[in-house]
Design a protein around this motif. Structure first.
Motif, mmCIF file in Angstrom:
data_model
loop_
_atom_site.group_PDB
_atom_site.id
_atom_site.type_symbol
_atom_site.label_atom_id
_atom_site.label_comp_id
_atom_site.label_asym_id
_atom_site.label_seq_id
_atom_site.Cartn_x
_atom_site.Cartn_y
_atom_site.Cartn_z
ATOM 1 N N LEU A 63 -4.411 -20.472 11.482
ATOM 2 C CA LEU A 63 -5.861 -20.434 11.328
ATOM 3 C C LEU A 63 -6.298 -19.262 10.471
ATOM 4 O O LEU A 63 -5.577 -18.266 10.312
ATOM 5 C CB LEU A 63 -6.530 -20.328 12.704
ATOM 6 N N ILE A 64 -7.476 -19.373 9.935
ATOM 7 C CA ILE A 64 -8.072 -18.298 9.164
ATOM 8 C C ILE A 64 -8.190 -17.050 10.037
ATOM 9 O O ILE A 64 -8.591 -17.117 11.195
ATOM 10 C CB ILE A 64 -9.453 -18.733 8.641
ATOM 11 N N GLY A 65 -7.785 -15.911 9.463
ATOM 12 C CA GLY A 65 -7.827 -14.654 10.201
ATOM 13 C C GLY A 65 -6.518 -14.304 10.880
ATOM 14 O O GLY A 65 -6.340 -13.178 11.343
ATOM 15 N N GLN A 66 -5.573 -15.264 10.922
ATOM 16 C CA GLN A 66 -4.283 -14.993 11.542
ATOM 17 C C GLN A 66 -3.283 -14.474 10.518
ATOM 18 O O GLN A 66 -3.406 -14.702 9.327
ATOM 19 C CB GLN A 66 -3.746 -16.253 12.218
ATOM 20 N N GLU A 67 -2.289 -13.753 11.020
ATOM 21 C CA GLU A 67 -1.294 -13.128 10.157
ATOM 22 C C GLU A 67 -0.147 -14.076 9.860
ATOM 23 O O GLU A 67 0.333 -14.797 10.737
ATOM 24 C CB GLU A 67 -0.749 -11.862 10.827
ATOM 25 N N MET A 68 0.283 -14.065 8.623
ATOM 26 C CA MET A 68 1.409 -14.892 8.218
ATOM 27 C C MET A 68 2.686 -14.434 8.925
ATOM 28 O O MET A 68 2.950 -13.237 9.020
ATOM 29 C CB MET A 68 1.624 -14.785 6.703
ATOM 30 N N LEU A 83 8.918 -13.949 1.084
ATOM 31 C CA LEU A 83 7.535 -14.333 0.800
ATOM 32 C C LEU A 83 6.553 -13.237 1.191
ATOM 33 O O LEU A 83 5.615 -12.939 0.462
ATOM 34 C CB LEU A 83 7.198 -15.636 1.529
ATOM 35 N N ASN A 84 6.772 -12.626 2.345
ATOM 36 C CA ASN A 84 5.843 -11.594 2.820
ATOM 37 C C ASN A 84 5.813 -10.388 1.887
ATOM 38 O O ASN A 84 4.752 -9.822 1.624
ATOM 39 C CB ASN A 84 6.236 -11.163 4.230
ATOM 40 N N LYS A 85 6.973 -10.012 1.377
ATOM 41 C CA LYS A 85 7.043 -8.893 0.434
ATOM 42 C C LYS A 85 6.272 -9.218 -0.835
ATOM 43 O O LYS A 85 5.541 -8.384 -1.370
ATOM 44 C CB LYS A 85 8.500 -8.582 0.106
ATOM 45 N N ALA A 86 6.413 -10.453 -1.318
ATOM 46 C CA ALA A 86 5.701 -10.871 -2.532
ATOM 47 C C ALA A 86 4.196 -10.882 -2.305
ATOM 48 O O ALA A 86 3.424 -10.448 -3.174
ATOM 49 C CB ALA A 86 6.189 -12.250 -2.962
ATOM 50 N N MET A 87 3.753 -11.371 -1.152
ATOM 51 C CA MET A 87 2.326 -11.449 -0.873
ATOM 52 C C MET A 87 1.717 -10.072 -0.638
ATOM 53 O O MET A 87 0.506 -9.897 -0.780
ATOM 54 C CB MET A 87 2.068 -12.370 0.320
ATOM 55 N N ALA A 88 2.524 -9.101 -0.260
ATOM 56 C CA ALA A 88 2.025 -7.745 -0.057
ATOM 57 C C ALA A 88 1.699 -7.062 -1.384
ATOM 58 O O ALA A 88 0.977 -6.061 -1.411
ATOM 59 C CB ALA A 88 3.048 -6.915 0.715
ATOM 60 N N GLN A 89 2.202 -7.613 -2.490
ATOM 61 C CA GLN A 89 1.971 -7.023 -3.808
ATOM 62 C C GLN A 89 0.596 -7.381 -4.370
ATOM 63 O O GLN A 89 -0.016 -6.585 -5.075
ATOM 64 C CB GLN A 89 3.062 -7.486 -4.783
ATOM 65 N N LYS A 90 0.124 -8.607 -4.069
ATOM 66 C CA LYS A 90 -1.173 -9.060 -4.571
ATOM 67 C C LYS A 90 -1.642 -10.241 -3.748
ATOM 68 O O LYS A 90 -0.834 -10.946 -3.133
ATOM 69 C CB LYS A 90 -1.086 -9.432 -6.048
ATOM 70 N N PRO A 91 -2.962 -10.482 -3.677
ATOM 71 C CA PRO A 91 -3.448 -11.656 -2.958
ATOM 72 C C PRO A 91 -2.864 -12.926 -3.559
ATOM 73 O O PRO A 91 -2.596 -12.988 -4.767
ATOM 74 C CB PRO A 91 -4.968 -11.586 -3.109
ATOM 75 N N THR A 92 -2.688 -13.933 -2.711
ATOM 76 C CA THR A 92 -1.902 -15.100 -3.101
ATOM 77 C C THR A 92 -2.604 -16.405 -2.772
ATOM 78 O O THR A 92 -3.173 -16.559 -1.695
ATOM 79 C CB THR A 92 -0.544 -15.072 -2.361
ATOM 80 N N LEU A 93 -2.546 -17.339 -3.719
ATOM 81 C CA LEU A 93 -2.853 -18.733 -3.427
ATOM 82 C C LEU A 93 -1.518 -19.371 -3.070
ATOM 83 O O LEU A 93 -0.645 -19.514 -3.927
ATOM 84 C CB LEU A 93 -3.481 -19.444 -4.619
ATOM 85 N N LEU A 201 -5.358 -19.045 0.994
ATOM 86 C CA LEU A 201 -5.492 -17.755 0.335
ATOM 87 C C LEU A 201 -5.068 -16.701 1.348
ATOM 88 O O LEU A 201 -5.552 -16.697 2.488
ATOM 89 C CB LEU A 201 -6.926 -17.505 -0.131
ATOM 90 N N VAL A 202 -4.147 -15.840 0.933
ATOM 91 C CA VAL A 202 -3.598 -14.813 1.817
ATOM 92 C C VAL A 202 -3.803 -13.457 1.157
ATOM 93 O O VAL A 202 -3.459 -13.280 -0.020
ATOM 94 C CB VAL A 202 -2.096 -15.053 2.079
ATOM 95 N N ASN A 203 -4.362 -12.480 1.898
ATOM 96 C CA ASN A 203 -4.580 -11.163 1.296
ATOM 97 C C ASN A 203 -3.317 -10.309 1.385
ATOM 98 O O ASN A 203 -2.294 -10.721 1.936
ATOM 99 C CB ASN A 203 -5.798 -10.467 1.925
ATOM 100 N N LYS A 204 -3.383 -9.104 0.848
ATOM 101 C CA LYS A 204 -2.200 -8.254 0.779
ATOM 102 C C LYS A 204 -1.757 -7.762 2.146
ATOM 103 O O LYS A 204 -0.634 -7.281 2.295
ATOM 104 C CB LYS A 204 -2.443 -7.074 -0.162
ATOM 105 N N ASP A 205 -2.629 -7.881 3.136
ATOM 106 C CA ASP A 205 -2.261 -7.523 4.510
ATOM 107 C C ASP A 205 -1.578 -8.676 5.236
ATOM 108 O O ASP A 205 -1.230 -8.557 6.407
ATOM 109 C CB ASP A 205 -3.503 -7.088 5.300
ATOM 110 N N GLY A 206 -1.436 -9.803 4.528
ATOM 111 C CA GLY A 206 -0.765 -10.947 5.135
ATOM 112 C C GLY A 206 -1.655 -11.802 6.005
ATOM 113 O O GLY A 206 -1.158 -12.615 6.788
ATOM 114 N N LEU A 207 -2.969 -11.661 5.871
ATOM 115 C CA LEU A 207 -3.906 -12.433 6.682
ATOM 116 C C LEU A 207 -4.441 -13.619 5.883
ATOM 117 O O LEU A 207 -4.777 -13.488 4.702
ATOM 118 C CB LEU A 207 -5.065 -11.555 7.144
ATOM 119 N N VAL A 208 -4.538 -14.760 6.533
ATOM 120 C CA VAL A 208 -5.092 -15.955 5.907
ATOM 121 C C VAL A 208 -6.608 -15.795 5.822
ATOM 122 O O VAL A 208 -7.269 -15.576 6.837
ATOM 123 C CB VAL A 208 -4.732 -17.221 6.702
#
Length: 234
Positions: A63-68, A83-93, A201-208
């Motif tokens: 769900l939105i607001g939950q951590e990957m 994947l988590n390391k890559a998403m921590a570099q920049k926001p991700t679609l 959409l996932v931010n750099k903190d890993g949250l949806v």
């Protein structure tokens, strides 16, 4: 944290921004991150990782607001990809599609090329994931000349962890084979699992922060909505 959501009647400021851009279309398209009448599955029972659903209408996705969760995928070259390391570099679609054998997926993957540059200008990256084995990803990339990242989830680890997985029943698998579609050949595995098509959409903190998930494989998020959400979350 900025989010785009419509969950239990709570609308965020970012959601309102998207609605302003898109109009009433957003209200119809976004409801607790699921579409086409399946939103009650999420709102009633919540996210459930692990065991796959019996069909796409019964998935209980993140769900939105939950951590990957922690996820390792495979590159087209067969190498592990954090994947988590890559998403921590920049926001991700983060896009999940059924496979290179699916015509609706191919249309969607090709359409995403049109938003790759504007998303990059906003600081986003695109990562698309399917149950296809690594060598199948290369075929898909060559077919569409994609500039973004394709990754393999052939063991269905990611789609199970995110609550997107469902099992394709035997009758459907037989029907698929009459169309020349062999799920075991495509994935290299016999789990017979597919994801409900999804765009997160996932931010750099890993949250949806945005979610568009459709149990109907013919329905995909359009580029205009992706861009509206990305701009609202920037």
């Amino acid at each position: 944290m900025k989010v785009v959501e419509c969950y239990r009647g709570v609308q965020s400021s970012a959601y309102q921004a998207v609605r302003k851009v898109m109009g009433l279309k957003v209200v119809a398209a976004m409801s607790c991150a699921l579409l086409l009448g399946a939103a009650s599955v999420v709102s009633a029972d919540g996210y459930k990782a692990g065991a796959p659903a019996q069909n796409a209408d019964e998935i209980r996705p993140i769900l939105i607001g939950q951590e990957m969760p922690k996820i390792t995928l495979t590159t087209p070259e067969g190498k592990p990809f954090d994947l988590n390391k890559a998403m921590a570099q920049k926001p991700t679609l983060l896009v999940f599609y059924r496979g290179g054998w699916c015509p609706y997926c191919n249309l969607h993957l090709a359409a995403l090329r049109k938003v790759e540059k504007p998303l990059k200008e906003l600081g986003f990256q695109i990562i698309a994931v399917s149950p296809d084995k690594p060598e199948e990803l290369t075929k898909t990339d060559e077919k569409h000349s994609l500039g973004y990242t394709l990754l393999s989830d052939s063991h269905a680890t990611a789609i199970k962890a995110l609550g997107l997985a469902f099992e394709v029943d035997a009758a459907t698998r037989v029907k698929y084979k009459t169309y020349g579609i062999d799920l075991e050949k495509s994935s290299g595995q016999d789990h017979h699992l597919l994801p409900a098509p999804a765009a997160l959409l996932v931010n750099k903190d890993g949250l949806v922060t945005f979610s568009f998930i459709s149990p109907n494989y013919k329905v995909r998020v359009d580029n205009e909505l992706i861009m509206a959400a990305a701009k609202a979350l920037k």
